[in-house]
Design an enzyme around this catalytic site. Structure first.
Site, PDB file in Angstrom:
ATOM      1  N   ARG A 118       0.852  -1.195   0.000  1.00 45.67           N
ATOM      2  CA  ARG A 118       0.000   0.000   0.000  1.00 45.67           C
ATOM      3  C   ARG A 118       0.881   1.236   0.000  1.00 45.67           C
ATOM      4  O   ARG A 118       1.823   1.337   0.778  1.00 45.67           O
ATOM      5  CB  ARG A 118      -0.909  -0.008   1.227  1.00 45.67           C
ATOM      6  CG  ARG A 118      -1.823   1.204   1.339  1.00 45.67           C
ATOM      7  CD  ARG A 118      -2.610   1.151   2.642  1.00 45.67           C
ATOM      8  NE  ARG A 118      -3.514   0.016   2.679  1.00 45.67           N
ATOM      9  CZ  ARG A 118      -3.989  -0.513   3.797  1.00 45.67           C
ATOM     10  NH1 ARG A 118      -3.616  -0.024   4.974  1.00 45.67           N
ATOM     11  NH2 ARG A 118      -4.819  -1.528   3.754  1.00 45.67           N
ATOM     12  N   ARG A 143      -1.434   6.960   9.588  1.00 45.71           N
ATOM     13  CA  ARG A 143      -1.668   6.465   8.237  1.00 45.71           C
ATOM     14  C   ARG A 143      -1.642   7.622   7.235  1.00 45.71           C
ATOM     15  O   ARG A 143      -1.347   8.758   7.589  1.00 45.71           O
ATOM     16  CB  ARG A 143      -3.013   5.723   8.182  1.00 45.71           C
ATOM     17  CG  ARG A 143      -3.092   4.503   9.130  1.00 45.71           C
ATOM     18  CD  ARG A 143      -2.193   3.374   8.700  1.00 45.71           C
ATOM     19  NE  ARG A 143      -2.290   2.203   9.571  1.00 45.71           N
ATOM     20  CZ  ARG A 143      -3.141   1.191   9.402  1.00 45.71           C
ATOM     21  NH1 ARG A 143      -4.001   1.232   8.406  1.00 45.71           N
ATOM     22  NH2 ARG A 143      -3.128   0.166  10.223  1.00 45.71           N
ATOM     23  N   LYS A 152      -3.521   2.068  15.027  1.00 46.10           N
ATOM     24  CA  LYS A 152      -3.394   2.977  13.890  1.00 46.10           C
ATOM     25  C   LYS A 152      -3.993   4.339  14.236  1.00 46.10           C
ATOM     26  O   LYS A 152      -4.888   4.455  15.077  1.00 46.10           O
ATOM     27  CB  LYS A 152      -4.085   2.383  12.668  1.00 46.10           C
ATOM     28  CG  LYS A 152      -5.558   2.050  12.853  1.00 46.10           C
ATOM     29  CD  LYS A 152      -6.066   1.296  11.643  1.00 46.10           C
ATOM     30  CE  LYS A 152      -7.478   0.770  11.888  1.00 46.10           C
ATOM     31  NZ  LYS A 152      -7.946  -0.064  10.781  1.00 46.10           N
ATOM     32  N   LYS A 197      -5.379   7.980  12.311  1.00 47.83           N
ATOM     33  CA  LYS A 197      -5.800   8.517  11.024  1.00 47.83           C
ATOM     34  C   LYS A 197      -6.149   9.992  11.160  1.00 47.83           C
ATOM     35  O   LYS A 197      -6.872  10.374  12.078  1.00 47.83           O
ATOM     36  CB  LYS A 197      -7.017   7.746  10.497  1.00 47.83           C
ATOM     37  CG  LYS A 197      -6.736   6.267  10.251  1.00 47.83           C
ATOM     38  CD  LYS A 197      -7.964   5.547   9.741  1.00 47.83           C
ATOM     39  CE  LYS A 197      -7.650   4.082   9.430  1.00 47.83           C
ATOM     40  NZ  LYS A 197      -8.839   3.367   8.912  1.00 47.83           N
ATOM     41  N   CYS A 232     -15.291  -2.750   0.251  1.00 44.28           N
ATOM     42  CA  CYS A 232     -13.905  -3.123   0.563  1.00 44.28           C
ATOM     43  C   CYS A 232     -13.518  -4.349  -0.252  1.00 44.28           C
ATOM     44  O   CYS A 232     -14.384  -5.033  -0.804  1.00 44.28           O
ATOM     45  CB  CYS A 232     -13.768  -3.408   2.058  1.00 44.28           C
ATOM     46  SG  CYS A 232     -14.555  -4.946   2.582  1.00 44.28           S
ATOM     47  N   CYS A 253      -8.314 -10.676   1.882  1.00 41.35           N
ATOM     48  CA  CYS A 253      -8.251 -10.016   3.185  1.00 41.35           C
ATOM     49  C   CYS A 253      -8.368 -11.040   4.298  1.00 41.35           C
ATOM     50  O   CYS A 253      -9.321 -11.832   4.339  1.00 41.35           O
ATOM     51  CB  CYS A 253      -9.365  -8.969   3.307  1.00 41.35           C
ATOM     52  SG  CYS A 253      -9.380  -8.165   4.931  1.00 41.35           S
ATOM     53  N   CYS A 312     -16.524  -7.435   6.703  1.00 42.58           N
ATOM     54  CA  CYS A 312     -16.365  -7.650   8.142  1.00 42.58           C
ATOM     55  C   CYS A 312     -16.719  -6.346   8.842  1.00 42.58           C
ATOM     56  O   CYS A 312     -16.957  -5.327   8.184  1.00 42.58           O
ATOM     57  CB  CYS A 312     -14.938  -8.104   8.470  1.00 42.58           C
ATOM     58  SG  CYS A 312     -13.726  -6.763   8.528  1.00 42.58           S
ATOM     59  N   CYS A 332     -13.684  -0.683   6.649  1.00 41.86           N
ATOM     60  CA  CYS A 332     -12.731  -0.062   5.732  1.00 41.86           C
ATOM     61  C   CYS A 332     -13.405   0.793   4.665  1.00 41.86           C
ATOM     62  O   CYS A 332     -12.806   1.756   4.184  1.00 41.86           O
ATOM     63  CB  CYS A 332     -11.853  -1.130   5.084  1.00 41.86           C
ATOM     64  SG  CYS A 332     -10.706  -1.914   6.244  1.00 41.86           S
TER      65      CYS A 332
END
Length: 740
Positions: free
Chosen positions: A81, A150, A234, A236, A456, A462, A501, A505
Site C-alpha cells: 500500500r 496512516r 493505527k 488517522k 472493501c 483479506c 467484516c 474499511c
C-alpha cells in the site's frame, strides 16, 4: 486553566499487562527485526512477528482463500500500500505501479479509501524488488499500515486558485512528514541503506519534530515522536476546508479544517478528534464513533497541536486491549473536556473555541472542472476502486495510455476514484476519445447507486473478511436498482457501502444503507446516516441473508415513497430513516405485503427469514451537529427518534411468513476456513462464533389476525416470532388447571 499532571491518569502502570504486540514492537529494534532476517530466508511467508512488523513498512501478508487446498500450504502473497499524502501520485510513480502490477502482481491496482494505491498478489521472493521500484520512483509505503499515522487525507480537487484547498494539501503533506517514522529500518532493508531521493521537508516541520512541548518528545530515541512502542493502534488524520466533506472528517482520529481570516489569509485550523469506525461483532464495548469538535489553533501552532494529540494517544491509549486501543475510546472514556485538558497540557496553553462552520457536504469531483490556472482536471469513477481490464472495460489500459501520452499527475480520492490533473484544453478531446474507446462511462451515464457506492476488497485475500464485498457489490446494487424501479422510485439513489467484516474499511457506518459482513452470506443492515456523511448510521437488522435483501428493503422503500408524497421538499432515504425511527420502520415492515398476496391463515415457521433486532448497538455520542455552529457532543444517544407511521399510511396485511434455510456455499461466498490465519491487517478482531445447529422445524397454524398481531409485537420487542409465541404458550400451559 490547563489541567495539572496529577489530575490525569498516569500513562505508565508497572503492574499492567500489555498485549503481545507491544512486546513484538519493543524487540523489533525500531522495525528492523525479524523482517530483515526473515526476508533473506527461502520461505514463502513471514512468521507471526515478522508480518506484524512488516505492516509498518506498508505491506500485509495474505493468502488467496480461493486457492486453498486441504493438506497443502496456503497460497501466500503480499499486498503493498502506498503512502500518498492528499492522494497525490506523480506520473512516474503511476507508471511504475502499473508496470509492477503486471510483472509481479495480479494485473490490477486498487485505489483505497485513504487516497493511496494497493497492489495485490506479490510473492515474498519479489517483495524487495517491488519495494525498491516504488521508492525509486517517487513513492513510499512507509507508514501506510501498522500502529502509526496512516496516509493523511485532503480534498482531492486540485484547485490552483483557491487558497483554502492549497492550504489543505500543503498541510496534509507537512503533517505526513512530521509523523513519518524516523527509523532507518525502511531504507536499510529495502534499499540496502541507500537513502531515497525525496522532496525537501519544510524547515518548520524539522524544527517541530525535535521541539519538546511538555512531554511530546521521547528524548534520545530513534523515534522522537513515537518512541520504541509506536502508537497503541493505527492513527488517522485529515485536513479539509469548510463545507467539503469529501474526506469523511467525522471518521478520523484527528480532523483539521482550514480557517481563513476576513482578508482571505490562513488564520488557523478547527480541530476535531475521536472518530473511528472499526468494531467487533457481539462485543458491544466496541463501536463506531463520530469525531467531536475540540477547539481552534492558530496556524503557527498547528504542528505542536498535532504532536500534543499524538502524544496524548501515545501515552494514554490502551496498550492492553487492542480492541479498545483507538483514540475514539479515549474520548469516550474520558469525555471531551478531559481529553481537551490533557491535550492542552502537552500543548502548553489552552485551545481557542471552535469556530463556526457551514454545513459539510459530500463532493466527488467527477467529470470536467476548471483547475483555476487555465488547465482542467477530470474525475473518473472507479467502481469499488478496482483498476483492471475486463472484457470491453479497459480502465487499466486507458489510464496507462493517458499517463504515458500526456504525462499527467493524478489524485486518488477518499472514495477510491481518480482525478487526472494539469490537463491542457487541447488535450481534452484526445483524453475523452481514449476513455470512450476503452469503454469508460461518463459520470453522467453511471447509475448514481454505483457512483456513490463503496465496497472493501474482502474475499479472497483479506485476512479479516467474513464474507464477500467487492465481488458481490455490483449485483447487490443491481438488485437495489431493480427494487427501486419496482416500487416506483426509478430515479432514486442514496449512499450504499458494503464491507466483508465489521472493521469498516469502506466506512459503512456513515452510509445511508450500510451492509456489514456478519457470517458467510449474511450482513448486518445499517440505516439512517445522511448523504453527506456527518451522522452515524444505526443497526437495523442484525443478520440478513443476502438472498433476502429485497424482502427486507421493499417495505422500507414503499414507506419512503409514501412519505415523499406528503412532502414539499425532497428528503433523502437516510434522513427519512433517521426521522421516522426504527420502531416505525419495523412496524410498517411487519404489516407490509405485496398487493397480490393475501392469506386467511398462515403457517408460523420455526424462525423468521431475517432478524431485525430493535435493541441498538452502543452509540457513545450523538450525531455531529449539522447546523452552521457545531458544538461539542456529549450525552449518549441510542438510536433515531421513534415515531409511529402517519395516519395516512395504510399498509396491507402481511403474507405467510417465509421459511429460510442457509444458502448453499458457492464460489461467490466461500466459507471462512477454521484454519484461517489470525487477522493480518486493519484491526485484530475475533471471528464470529459458529452458528448453532438449527432446531427441528415445527409448524402451528394461526389466524391471520393473530399472526399480524404477533408479528407486529415481535418487531416491537426485537424478538423472533417463534420465541414470543413460545413464551406465550408456555405461560398459558403453566396456568392450565392441573388434572387429578
Amino acid at each position: 486553566m490547563v489541567q495539572s499532571l496529577n489530575e490525569t491518569p498516569t500513562p505508565t502502570e508497572s503492574n499492567r499487562k500489555l498485549n503481545k504486540l507491544e512486546g513484538v514492537k519493543e524487540h523489533s529494534n525500531f522495525l528492523r527485526e525479524p523482517v530483515a532476517t526473515e526476508l533473506r530466508e527461502d520461505t514463502t511467508h513471514f512468521s507471526h512477528d515478522g508480518y506484524q512488523i512488516l505492516k509498518f513498512h506498508g505491506s500485509y501478508q495474505q493468502d488467496n482463500r480461493d486457492n486453498r487446498v486441504k493438506g497443502q500450504e496456503k497460497d501466500y502473497q503480499f499486498m503493498l500500500r502506498t503512502r500518498s499524502p492528499a492522494g497525490y501520485v506523480p506520473p512516474q510513480l503511476y507508471r511504475a505501479l502499473d508496470r509492477l502490477s503486471e510483472e509481479y502482481g495480479n494485473h490490477t491496482l486498487r485505489t483505497t479509501t485513504r487516497q493511496g494505491f494497493q497492489m495485490h498478489g506479490i510473492l515474498k521472493k519479489d517483495l524487495k524488488t517491488v519495494f525498491r521500484e516504488i521508492i525509486q520512483n517517487m513513492g513510499s509505503t512507509l507508514g501506510a499500515c501498522g500502529d502509526l499515522n496512516r496516509n493523511v487525507m485532503a480534498p482531492p480537487a486540485p484547485f490552483v486558485n483557491r487558497l483554502e484547498y492549497d492550504c489543505a494539501r500543503r498541510y496534509a503533506n507537512n503533517i505526513a512528514d512530521l509523523l513519518t517514522p524516523q527509523t532507518g529500518a525502511y531504507y536499510e532493508i529495502w534499499l540496502d541503506g541507500e537513502k531515497a531521493i525525496s522532496g525537501e521537508e519544510s524547515p518548520a516541520v524539522k524544527e517541530a519534530r525535535q521541539r519538546n512541548g511538555n512531554g511530546t518528545i521521547v528524548h534520545d530515541a530513534e523515534e522522537p515522536i513515537y518512541g520504541q512502542h509506536y502508537m497503541p493502534r493505527k492513527f488517522k488524520c485529515c485536513v479539509t476546508v469548510p463545507g467539503d466533506n469529501s474526506v469523511d472528517i467525522y471518521s478520523q482520529d484527528l480532523g483539521l479544517v482550514v480557517i481563513l481570516d476576513e482578508s482571505g489569509r490562513l488564520e488557523g485550523f478547527n480541530v476535531l478528534a475521536g472518530g473511528g469506525l472499526g468494531r467487533t461483532h457481539n462485543k458491544e464495548q466496541t463501536f463506531a464513533r463520530a469525531a467531536d469538535p475540540i477547539g481552534f489553533v492558530p496556524k503557527d501552532d498547528i504542528y505542536d497541536l498535532v504532536k500534543a494529540v499524538v502524544a496524548t494517544q501515545r501515552d494514554y491509549g490502551d496498550r492492553r486491549d487492542r480492541r479498545h486501543a483507538r483514540m475514539k475510546y479515549l474520548l469516550h472514556d474520558w469525555g471531551v473536556e478531559k481529553f481537551r485538558n490533557t491535550v492542552e497540557r502537552y500543548f502548553g496553553k489552552p485551545l481557542d473555541p471552535f469556530r463556526p462552520l457551514p454545513a459539510f457536504k459530500y463532493q466527488d469531483f467527477l467529470g470536467w472542472h476548471e483547475q483555476g490556472d487555465g488547465k482542467l482536471f477530470y474525475g473518473i469513477s472507479v467502481e469499488n476502486g478496482r483498476i483492471k481490464d475486463e472484457g470491453s472495460f479497459q480502465l487499466k489500459t486507458a489510464l496507462r495510455q493517458i499517463v504515458e501520452q500526456f504525462n499527467l499527475p493524478m489524485v486518488v480520492t477518499p472514495h477510491h476514484n481518480l482525478i487526472l490533473g494539469d490537463i491542457s484544453p487541447e488535450q481534452q478531446r484526445d483524453i475523452e476519445q481514449i476513455l470512450q474507446h476503452c469503454g469508460i462511462q461518463r459520470e453522467t451515464d453511471i447509475d448514481p447507486l454505483v457512483r456513490y457506492g463503496m465496497a472493501c476488497p474482502a474475499l479472497p485475500t483479506c485476512g479479516l473478511a467474513i464474507t464477500e464485498s467487492e465481488r458481490v457489490m455490483p449485483s447487490v446494487l443491481e438488485r437495489i436498482r431493480a427494487l427501486l424501479i419496482k416500487v416506483g422510485l426509478p430515479q432514486e439513489h442514496f449512499v450504499v457501502r458494503m464491507t466483508g467484516c465489521p472493521n469498516g474499511c469502506a466506512r459503512p457506518y456513515l452510509a445511508e444503507l450500510g451492509l456489514v459482513g456478519k457470517t458467510p452470506g449474511s450482513y448486518q443492515v445499517w440505516l439512517g446516516a445522511d448523504p453527506h456523511q456527518t451522522r452515524l448510521a444505526h443497526p437495523y437488522i442484525e443478520s440478513l441473508q443476502i438472498e433476502n435483501l429485497e424482502a427486507a428493503l421493499e417495505p422500507l422503500f414503499v414507506y419512503y415513497k409514501q412519505e415523499r408524497q406528503h412532502q414539499v421538499d425532497p428528503e433523502s432515504f437516510g434522513d427519512f430513516c433517521h426521522r421516522v425511527g426504527f420502531e416505525a420502520l419495523r412496524r410498517f415492515a411487519a404489516t407490509y405485503s405485496d398487493s397480490n398476496t393475501s392469506a386467511s391463515s398462515t403457517e408460523m415457521p420455526d424462525r423468521e427469514p431475517f432478524s431485525a433486532t430493535s435493541e441498538p448497538m452502543h452509540t457513545p455520542n450523538p450525531d455531529p451537529m449539522q447546523t452552521p455552529n457545531p458544538q461539542p457532543m456529549s450525552a449518549p444517544s441510542s438510536e433515531p427518534v421513534q415515531d409511529s407511521p402517519p395516519a395516512s399510511v395504510q399498509p396491507n396485511p402481511a403474507p405467510a411468513e417465509m421459511v429460510s434455510t442457509p444458502p448453499p456455499q458457492t464460489e461467490q461466498t466461500p466459507p471462512v476456513s477454521p484454519s484461517s490465519p489470525a487477522p493480518e491487517g486493519g484491526t485484530e478482531e475475533g471471528q464470529p462464533a459458529p452458528t448453532p445447529a438449527r432446531p427441528p422445524r415445527r409448524r402451528i397454524n394461526v389466524s391471520n389476525e393473530i399472526y399480524l398481531q404477533l408479528k407486529a409485537e415481535a418487531a416491537r420487542q426485537g424478538k423472533p416470532m417463534s420465541q414470543l409465541a413460545g413464551d406465550a404458550l408456555d405461560t398459558y400451559l403453566k396456568n392450565l388447571p392441573q388434572s387429578e
